[in-house]
Design an enzyme around this catalytic site. Structure first.
Site, PDB file in Angstrom:
ATOM      1  N   GLU B  53       0.628  -0.852  -0.139  1.00 16.75           N
ATOM      2  CA  GLU B  53       0.102  -0.203   0.264  1.00 16.75           C
ATOM      3  C   GLU B  53       0.469   1.079  -0.091  1.00 16.75           C
ATOM      4  O   GLU B  53       0.280   2.379  -0.546  1.00 16.75           O
ATOM      5  CB  GLU B  53      -0.862   0.404   0.903  1.00 16.75           C
ATOM      6  CG  GLU B  53      -1.993  -0.583   0.868  1.00 16.75           C
ATOM      7  CD  GLU B  53      -1.460  -1.860   1.120  1.00 16.75           C
ATOM      8  OE1 GLU B  53      -0.842  -2.446   1.804  1.00 16.75           O
ATOM      9  OE2 GLU B  53      -3.085  -3.219   2.414  1.00 16.75           O
ATOM     10  N   PHE B 115     -10.852  -7.421  13.814  1.00 14.05           N
ATOM     11  CA  PHE B 115      -9.703  -7.727  13.261  1.00 14.05           C
ATOM     12  C   PHE B 115      -9.525  -7.044  12.340  1.00 14.05           C
ATOM     13  O   PHE B 115     -10.243  -5.967  11.425  1.00 14.05           O
ATOM     14  CB  PHE B 115      -9.321  -9.173  12.579  1.00 14.05           C
ATOM     15  CG  PHE B 115      -9.410  -9.562  11.303  1.00 14.05           C
ATOM     16  CD1 PHE B 115      -7.996 -10.046  11.803  1.00 14.05           C
ATOM     17  CD2 PHE B 115      -9.475  -9.115  10.267  1.00 14.05           C
ATOM     18  CE1 PHE B 115      -6.574 -10.539  10.867  1.00 14.05           C
ATOM     19  CE2 PHE B 115      -9.027  -9.701   9.618  1.00 14.05           C
ATOM     20  CZ  PHE B 115      -7.841 -10.065   9.811  1.00 14.05           C
ATOM     21  N   GLN B 116      -8.579  -6.484  12.374  1.00 14.67           N
ATOM     22  CA  GLN B 116      -7.976  -5.780  11.062  1.00 14.67           C
ATOM     23  C   GLN B 116      -8.380  -4.648  11.520  1.00 14.67           C
ATOM     24  O   GLN B 116      -8.769  -3.351  10.566  1.00 14.67           O
ATOM     25  CB  GLN B 116      -7.946  -5.990   9.253  1.00 14.67           C
ATOM     26  CG  GLN B 116      -7.146  -7.017   9.264  1.00 14.67           C
ATOM     27  CD  GLN B 116      -6.962  -6.890   7.717  1.00 14.67           C
ATOM     28  OE1 GLN B 116      -8.073  -6.777   7.135  1.00 14.67           O
ATOM     29  NE2 GLN B 116      -6.037  -7.613   7.636  1.00 14.67           N
ATOM     30  N   LYS B 165     -17.161  -1.032   6.674  1.00 15.68           N
ATOM     31  CA  LYS B 165     -17.629  -2.353   6.425  1.00 15.68           C
ATOM     32  C   LYS B 165     -19.349  -2.012   5.643  1.00 15.68           C
ATOM     33  O   LYS B 165     -20.139  -2.007   4.698  1.00 15.68           O
ATOM     34  CB  LYS B 165     -17.979  -2.805   6.532  1.00 15.68           C
ATOM     35  CG  LYS B 165     -17.642  -4.458   5.463  1.00 15.68           C
ATOM     36  CD  LYS B 165     -16.913  -5.583   5.561  1.00 15.68           C
ATOM     37  CE  LYS B 165     -17.884  -6.797   4.528  1.00 15.68           C
ATOM     38  NZ  LYS B 165     -16.890  -7.248   3.776  1.00 15.68           N
ATOM     39  N   MET B 483      24.303   9.552   1.680  1.00 16.08           N
ATOM     40  CA  MET B 483      24.232  10.238   1.799  1.00 16.08           C
ATOM     41  C   MET B 483      24.109  10.322   3.654  1.00 16.08           C
ATOM     42  O   MET B 483      25.191  11.443   4.231  1.00 16.08           O
ATOM     43  CB  MET B 483      23.024  11.205   2.051  1.00 16.08           C
ATOM     44  CG  MET B 483      23.172  12.811   2.513  1.00 16.08           C
ATOM     45  SD  MET B 483      23.856  13.771   1.707  1.00 16.08           S
ATOM     46  CE  MET B 483      22.672  14.772   0.051  1.00 16.08           C
TER      47      MET B 483
END
Lengths: 165, 575
Positions: B53, B115-116, B165, B483
């Protein structure tokens, strides 16, 4: 210097957390904060007492204004205003002498005894933060404070000037 | 007659269509399956499946930077959404318009550690322009319209929309209504500069003897480069760009003195330090520009034009603040200059330019490439510039290669240079380049990267194959975090703590394993020819792994806590 900021914002979920988050994210100081819906319940009004120099205050005002939910912000301390804070304090009042003394002090500060227990008085007092500080100091010299709670200050400009949509 | 009813998932897609969205970058998961089902059943919007993502956010970001459109991201709840955090922060720091649609567990489960479940609105609060918790199905279209409006107007930025949802499932339906002409009482970004401030600014410009224009990302974001060029030519003044502002004026324009700041050109930093008036346009006096603010351009009167009032006098006090859209304010300035019969003070200008040419002639941006020795990274950038005629889109990762690209690839146009300037996000380059390539399939799109950065999103090579995104990846491979190593050389006594990689893979084989072409270059002789070969392959992604000198440093470099013109100009040499 201490400033009192009045903020008018959308009464949306999360709006308060955006304000609080902004202050902590940018290391701005909050001395007190009060929030409640206004007469128009789509709007909330927040009063924040904060401390900072002119440069910090300029950033606070700009950053708060930048939040999408915020409609207006004003620094009340810039002009004449009325400032009030509510104090509820529970003190020991064991015998006649201490009861009399607590009542006397409370009257002098124009407080009201709003609850009495076997050994306690609960006093309500409104006023400027300074007045509340002075009251607490005086009480402390006479009796024992068991518990106290302050609302944080709210304020409104004097005269015609109004913070509204 | 009964009105047509839609599910929340259908409403999201319909709203995005109404907003003319072409692509969504995302990754499916439990809480957004209904939305994915709705996407499957239409063909107006294409969904690009990334492999992580974070890459979806960078790809949307790169797409937005190249096109000016709002980048759209879709992620599921919990880890899907939290993986977007770095990409959202990157877009926020560089003011990129982005809308992130994040799934959420059903409203009945919110707060239950389901969950999630992650409070993504809470997680992202400090790094977004605004966010919405959708709680009512019928609100979805207007919430999305508002999200786009907020993301793309004023100072642009990312907006997060949380979609539980139960608002998306087929069982719940409502009528679809969307108001595209968004009006909000609490959000009305200022557009025009205050006329009094415009007059003040022009008066200050008129009195200047040593004027410099300092422009930033605001010019690029508002597509105002033509107006900027006109303004600079009217004023006959030198102009410097920030890292974000490169391409705001052509890098080969005779008034352009180079990038300023930590790794800016000697002449740009000198010009700033000696100016009597600084006209700042869509730039924010970032700490990588100013160096020590106490010592910043002490003799300059500063005119600061910015859409965001918080940027003004935040770090550097502005003497003439002008709040407004930079393209509108520049037009106001040009009008006021014309109205007051502005004529540049030729005598003062001649002296000023003579001084600037002296600084320019010192040629402090430079490197020494010796035949037979290791390839210098700067030489690779110069070769790419020649091969692509300076016309490629260059998406960069973060580190030395980013600075070399900024210094050695003069960008002719805005939106050509795509880099994570504010956040400095390693792993940005490849997905950003993919977003650009998706928008402009016929243009050369380079991802300039290093052996460190590329490994932060290398899985996207798979996405490139799936969607045929033949970018040219050029890794300046110095077997080091260059760097970090440079700072360790200069500040930490040469102790290379965790700055080199002892187990680098063969990048060309990785590219091949993903179905692409890999080219390795390790000697100077073959650099130009092999690079040319890489750019001649049109239909396949080419990964060019160039082994460069690991000891090379980026110069000039600000001396810490000094003024803007206190610089190291080469190893051990101060300006």
């Amino acid at each position: 210097m201490r400033h009192i900021l009045s903020i008018l914002l959308e009464n949306e979920p999360g709006a308060l957390s955006r304000i609080v988050g902004l202050f902590s994210q940018r290391a701005f100081n909050i001395e007190s904060l009060t929030v409640a819906p206004t007469d128009d319940n789509t709007l909330s009004r927040i009063t924040i007492a904060t401390i900072g120099d002119d440069k910090v205050l300029e950033q606070i005002v700009k950053q708060v204004n930048k939040l999408v939910d915020v409609i207006k912000i004003t620094d009340l301390t810039e002009r004449k205003h009325v400032e009030r804070e509510l104090l509820l304090v529970k003190v020991v009042a064991m015998n006649d002498k201490s009861r009399t003394e607590v009542k006397r002090i409370s009257d002098i500060f124009r407080g009201a005894i709003v609850d009495i227990g076997k050994q306690i008085y609960t006093i309500e007092l409104t006023g400027s933060s300074d007045k509340l500080n002075a009251f607490i100091e005086t009480l402390n010299n006479e009796t024992e404070i068991i518990e106290s709670v302050r609302s944080g200050c709210v304020g409104i400009a004097r005269g015609e000037k109004a913070l509204r949509v | 007659m009964t009105k047509e009813l839609f599910t929340g998932a259908e409403m999201v897609v319909k709203a995005l269509s109404a907003l003319k969205v072409k692509y969504i970058f995302g990754y499916p998961g439990g809480s957004v399956l209904d939305l994915y089902d709705a996407i499957f059943q239409q063909d107006e919007i294409e969904h690009i499946l990334v492999r992580h993502e974070q890459a979806a956010t960078h790809m949307a970001d790169g797409y937005s930077r190249a096109t000016g459109e709002v980048g759209v991201v879709l992620a599921t709840s919990g880890p899907g959404a939290t993986n977007c955090v770095t990409g959202i922060a990157t877009a926020y720091m560089d003011s990129i318009p982005m809308v992130v649609l994040a799934g959420q567990v059903p409203t009945t489960l919110i707060g239950n550690d389901a969950f999630q479940e992650t409070d993504i609105v809470g997680c992202t609060r400090p790094i977004i322009k605004h966010s919405f918790n959708c709680r009512d199905l019928a609100d979805i279209p207007n919430v999305i319209a508002k999200a786009f409006y907020i993301a793309s107007t004023g100072r642009p930025g990312p907006v997060v929309v949380e979609l539980p949802k139960d608002l998306l499932i087929p069982q719940n339906k409502a009528e679809f209504a969307i108001e595209l002409d968004v009006k909000m009482r609490s959000y009305n970004p200022n557009v025009k500069g205050h006329p009094k401030q415009i007059r003040k600014a022009v008066k200050t410009i008129n009195e200047a003897k040593k004027l410099v224009v300092y422009s930033g990302g605001g010019i690029v974001l508002s597509d105002a480069s033509e107006l900027l060029t006109t303004l600079v030519e009217t004023l006959k003044a030198p102009i410097t760009n920030t890292l974000m502002g490169l391409g705001g004026i052509s890098g080969t324009h005779e008034n352009f003195v180079g990038m300023l700041g930590m790794h800016g050109s000697f002449e740009a930093n000198k010009t700033m330090a000696n100016a009597d008036v600084i006209l700042a346009l869509g730039a924010r006096f970032d700490d990588r520009v100013t160096n020590n603010v106490e010592k910043f351009c002490p003799n300059a009167t500063i005119i600061h034009v910015d859409i965001d009032p918080t940027s003004i006098s935040k770090t550097i006090n502005a003497h003439v603040p002008v709040v407004g859209l930079v393209e509108v304010v520049m037009q106001q300035l040009l009008d006021e200059l014309a109205a007051t019969n502005f004529t540049p003070d030729e005598e003062a200008l001649a002296d000023w330019w003579q001084q600037i040419h002296l600084w320019r002639d010192m040629r402090h941006v430079g490197y020494k490439q010796v035949a037979g020795e290791k390839i210098k990274p700067q030489r690779v950038v110069e070769a790419m510039y020649k091969i692509t005629n300076g016309e490629a889109y260059v998406a960069s990762d973060v580190g030395q290669h980013q600075m070399f690209a900024a210094q050695y690839y003069p960008f002719a146009k805005p939106r050509q240079w795509i880099n994570s300037g504010g956040a400095g996000t390693m792993g940005f380059g490849l997905p950003a380049a993919m977003g650009v390539k998706l928008a402009f399939p016929d243009k050369h799109v380079i991802c300039i990267t290093g052996d460190g950065s590329i490994q932060m999103n290398i899985q996207e090579l798979s996405t490139c194959l799936q969607y045929n995104l033949p970018v040219v990846i050029v890794a300046l491979n110095n077997r080091s975090l260059g760097m970090v190593r440079q700072w360790q050389d200069m500040v930490y006594g040469g102790r290379h703590s965790s700055s080199y990689m002892e187990s680098l893979p063969d990048f060309t084989k990785i590219a091949e394993a993903y179905g692409h072409v890999g080219i390795k270059i390790d000697t100077l002789d073959e650099l130009d020819s092999k690079l040319a070969q890489a750019f001649s392959i049109k239909n396949k992604l080419v990964f060019v792994d160039v082994l460069v000198d690991e000891k090379e440093h980026v110069y000039p470099m600000h001396i810490r806590q000094g003024g803007i013109d206190d610089m190291w100009v080469e190893k051990g040499v101060k300006a």
